[in-house]
Scaffold this active site. Structure first.
Site, short mmCIF file in Angstrom:
data_model
loop_
_atom_site.label_atom_id
_atom_site.label_comp_id
_atom_site.label_asym_id
_atom_site.label_seq_id
_atom_site.Cartn_x
_atom_site.Cartn_y
_atom_site.Cartn_z
N CYS A 73 0.86 -1.18 0.00
CA CYS A 73 0.00 0.00 0.00
C CYS A 73 0.90 1.23 0.00
CB CYS A 73 -0.87 0.03 1.24
SG CYS A 73 -1.68 -1.53 1.58
N ARG A 95 1.88 1.41 -7.85
CA ARG A 95 2.03 0.16 -7.12
C ARG A 95 0.73 -0.65 -7.07
NH1 ARG A 95 6.12 0.65 -3.08
NH2 ARG A 95 4.82 -0.44 -1.60
N TRP A 121 -4.20 -1.58 -0.55
CA TRP A 121 -4.31 -2.79 -1.37
C TRP A 121 -4.76 -3.85 -0.38
CZ3 TRP A 121 -1.72 -7.46 -3.01
CH2 TRP A 121 -1.95 -7.77 -4.36
N ASN A 148 1.00 0.21 6.51
CA ASN A 148 1.31 -0.82 5.52
C ASN A 148 1.83 -2.03 6.27
OD1 ASN A 148 0.78 1.03 3.57
ND2 ASN A 148 2.88 1.18 2.79
N GLY A 149 1.45 -3.22 5.83
CA GLY A 149 1.95 -4.43 6.48
C GLY A 149 0.81 -5.24 7.05
N GLU A 162 9.06 -23.52 -15.96
CA GLU A 162 8.99 -22.10 -15.61
C GLU A 162 10.21 -21.34 -16.14
OE1 GLU A 162 6.80 -20.14 -14.75
OE2 GLU A 162 7.80 -18.43 -13.87
N LYS A 216 9.98 -18.26 -18.77
CA LYS A 216 10.55 -16.92 -18.52
C LYS A 216 11.42 -16.48 -19.69
CE LYS A 216 8.60 -15.60 -16.04
NZ LYS A 216 7.54 -16.21 -15.32
N GLU A 252 9.27 -15.54 -22.70
CA GLU A 252 8.49 -14.32 -22.48
C GLU A 252 9.34 -13.07 -22.63
OE1 GLU A 252 5.17 -14.83 -19.07
OE2 GLU A 252 7.14 -15.45 -18.44
N HIS A 281 12.94 -39.16 -25.55
CA HIS A 281 11.83 -39.46 -26.45
C HIS A 281 11.60 -38.35 -27.47
CE1 HIS A 281 10.95 -43.01 -24.13
NE2 HIS A 281 10.92 -42.28 -23.01
N LYS A 330 -0.39 -8.66 -18.66
CA LYS A 330 -0.24 -9.05 -17.25
C LYS A 330 -1.44 -9.86 -16.80
CE LYS A 330 1.75 -9.13 -13.32
NZ LYS A 330 2.77 -10.19 -13.31
C1 G6P Z 1 -0.55 -14.09 -18.12
C2 G6P Z 1 0.69 -13.51 -17.46
C3 G6P Z 1 1.47 -14.63 -16.76
C4 G6P Z 1 0.57 -15.36 -15.78
C5 G6P Z 1 -0.69 -15.87 -16.45
C6 G6P Z 1 -1.69 -16.37 -15.44
O1 G6P Z 1 -0.18 -14.90 -19.17
O2 G6P Z 1 1.50 -12.88 -18.41
O3 G6P Z 1 2.57 -14.07 -16.08
O4 G6P Z 1 1.27 -16.42 -15.21
O5 G6P Z 1 -1.34 -14.84 -17.18
O6 G6P Z 1 -2.12 -15.27 -14.69
P1 G6P Z 1 -2.71 -15.33 -13.25
O7 G6P Z 1 -2.96 -13.89 -12.91
O8 G6P Z 1 -3.97 -16.13 -13.33
O9 G6P Z 1 -1.71 -15.97 -12.36
#
Ligand code: G6P
Length: 607
Positions: free
Chosen positions: A2, A27, A73, A99-100, A480, A484, A487, A503, A602
């Site tokens: 926050c 933020r 938040w 905050n916290g 993962e 990354k 992406e 395989h 996002k």
């Molecule tokens: C989008 C984002 C990813 C995320 C995915 C799932 O593709 O770019 O970074 O992992 O959605 O999003 P969520 O908010 O459901 O974790």
């Protein structure tokens, strides 16, 4: 997560507070509020965008030269005006922004209620002004100091009192606070970006310190009332740099803040002695969870990869059969939802369309729906029967990093909870609980070696293809790591279970197709070494992510990055860190805007 802003001086506080809130708004927040002390305190709050608050304050325009502002938040309690800060004591004398998370707020609230205090919100924060009121005898810093001795958790707070005017009292534990005192008055904020337009000379408060900020002077004390000498830091940051905490990109900032975000995910939730976890959001369904015979985990993208790690954790230690699926597949399958099967939806944003649709499908069929979600009050949190918040704070970089590790942290806590309801012994539960608590420190150790990952990216930046391999807990980490890299750097990368490599993908291996092999010293280490040998036999280059002390791996792999030793189930929380850094540096070195990768969003709210 926050935003806090406070001002004391000669100018009207309101426009300065609103400006501070605007500067912190990047933020993410879901409600906001200000209090200004004129003849009487005037407190105005609004839900939603800052414009709603602006609209309200323009109509009222509270006048006064001291005030506080906050953008919230949500963590405890929904997104409502009553839950927005500032919060006040019974007499409307003390106003406070926070905050916290106050871990022991329920106990404190009960005690204060018994003493006659009235509460108006569902927040953990509201206990603070009441606790300060309890100790207030005319000196605000003294009352704050006494109150904080009873508080457990994390806090950055700013407090003002009508009956002790002319000062803002600020204090912190594990939640940032910074202030400046210059010709134009005293300012306090949770984020330097809120202050930078007023002064670049700032004082950063440390844990366990209390600052008394006046119009042209300040003093900082420790909790024992000793005066502390504080350094004034001169920041040469632009506003944008300040928002990124001095890092070049949000993605790097978020990677680097993982010790803190993981700590926030686990804070107050580990019962080390009992070898258990306390997850307040699941309390209501704990009895049903005891009876659950199977679990579906449903998610997308990075959240799905976290779910896959969860599958290994839950099956091994809780003995529950787990099925993990992409939300986009699950929603069109004919999933078997019966009264013995719970469904767990993992989502950073809580808004992903496929995940939400799968959730609705489960609800339609009468299944128990649980969530692990970062964004409080989001659609998924509203639709699920119960859930756990990540508390990772807003994630701004499109490529998810700190949300992933916080999801893993929550999954490890869930494993403890479900495990101890079933087969997990007290001793093993205690071991896991103790080790989860060490993770933030272990992550810090890895992050301190970021420059060696940068050097690896320098060395490998020209390659167009990468294979990522791992087994068991680190198979999803291979997925993962590859995700990354794709992406952020647009380099082709495949994540594979190392045993499955023979395989198919092995056909691709040659000197131009490097492999990142995640091979901590765990139960499948030997198998991983065999797979690495297969790659080396085909002239493939290998970067190994191995456990400290494994000297032998140096003779097989071309490059090695070491991570500290931990329990096998927790290795993903460590092994993913160098992969996040590698993707980041590859993207940067290849000249891309890593915070806004092409074609990606996002939050994917369309199917
Ligand atoms: C989008 C984002 C990813 C995320 C995915 C799932 O593709 O770019 O970074 O992992 O959605 O999003 P969520 O908010 O459901 O974790």
């Amino acid at each position: 997560m926050c935003g806090i802003i406070g001002y004391i001086g000669k100018e009207q506080a309101l426009p300065l507070l609103m400006e501070g809130l605007r500067r912190e708004s990047y933020r993410g927040y879901d409600s906001s509020g200000v209090v200004v002390f004129g003849l009487e305190p005037v407190c105005v709050k609004a839900v939603g965008k800052l414009e709603s608050l602006e609209q309200k304050v323009t109509d009222i325009y509270p006048k006064g030269t001291i005030g506080l502002g906050h953008s919230r938040w949500a963590t405890h309690g929904g997104v409502t005006e009553a839950n927005a800060h500032p919060h006040a004591d019974c007499k409307q004398n003390i106003f406070l922004v926070h905050n916290g998370i106050i871990e022991n707020y329920q106990v404190l609230k009960e005690k204060l209620k018994a003493k006659g205090h009235t509460f108006l919100s569902e927040t953990d924060t509201e206990v603070l002004p009441h606790l300060v009121e309890h100790f207030f005898q005319g000196n605000l810093e003294e009352a704050v100091r006494k109150a904080l001795q009873y508080v457990r958790g994390s806090y950055g707070i700013a407090v003002i009192a009508k009956e002790d005017p002319g000062k803002i009292v600020a204090a912190r534990v594990s939640s940032p606070l910074v202030f400046s005192v210059n010709g134009s008055g005293g300012f306090v904020a949770s984020d330097p970006s809120a202050l930078i337009s007023h002064s670049n000379k700032m004082v950063f408060l440390d844990d366990g310190e209390i600052a008394v900020i006046k119009e042209s002077t300040f003093e900082v004390f420790d909790l024992q009332r000793n005066l502390k000498k504080k350094e004034v830091t001169e920041l040469e940051w632009t506003l944008e740099e300040a928002q990124k905490g001095g890092y070049e990109h949000f993605m790097l900032k978020e990677i680097m803040e993982q010790p803190e975000s993981i700590e926030n995910s686990i804070r107050g939730r580990i019962l080390a002695e009992e070898g258990r976890a306390r997850l307040g959001g699941l309390a209501e369904v704990e009895k049903s969870l005891r009876e659950v015979q199977g679990l579906n985990i449903i998610a997308c993208g990075t959240s799905l990869n976290a779910g896959l790690v969860g599958e290994y954790m839950l099956e091994e230690y809780a003995g529950i059969p787990v099925d993990v699926d992409f939300a986009s597949e699950f929603r069109y399958r004919k999933p078997i939802i019966d009264k013995d099967t719970a469904s767990l939806f993992i989502s950073q944003s809580g808004e992903t369309a496929d995940t939400l649709a799968s959730l609705k499908e489960v609800k339609e069929k009468g299944g128990l729906a649980l969530g692990i979600v970062n964004a409080v009050g989001s659609s998924i949190t509203r639709e699920t029967d119960a859930g756990v918040y990540n508390h990772a704070g807003p994630e701004i970089g499109v490529a998810s990093t700190k949300a992933f590790t916080s999801q893993l942290a929550v999954l490890s806590l869930l494993t403890l909870l479900l495990g101890r309801q079933r087969q997990l012994s007290l001793v093993m539960g205690q071991r896991i609980a103790k080790e989860i608590a060490r993770v933030p420190e272990l992550v810090s150790q890895i992050l301190s070696k970021a420059s060696s990952v940068e050097a690896l990216a320098q060395k490998y930046k020209g390659f167009e293809n990468f294979l990522y391999i791992g087994r068991k807990y680190n198979y999803p980490v291979a997925l993962e790591g590859a995700l990354k890299l794709k992406e952020i750097s647009y380099v082709h990368a495949e994540g594979y279970g190392a045993g499955e490599m023979k395989h198919g993908p092995i056909a691709l291996i040659d000197e131009n197709f490097p492999t990142i092999a995640i091979c901590p010293s765990d139960s499948v280490y030997e198998k991983m070494i065999s797979n690495i040998q297969e790659i080396k036999a085909r002239n493939g280059k290998v970067i190994a992510i191995a456990t400290e002390g494994d000297e032998g791996i140096k003779s097989i792999a071309d490059d090695v990055f070491y991570i500290p030793k931990t329990l096998e189930m927790l290795t993903p929380l460590l092994s993913v860190i160098p992969l996040q850094l590698f993707a980041y540096y590859m993207g940067v070195l290849r000249g891309y805007d890593v915070d806004k990768p092409r074609n990606l969003a996002k939050s994917v709210t369309v199917e």
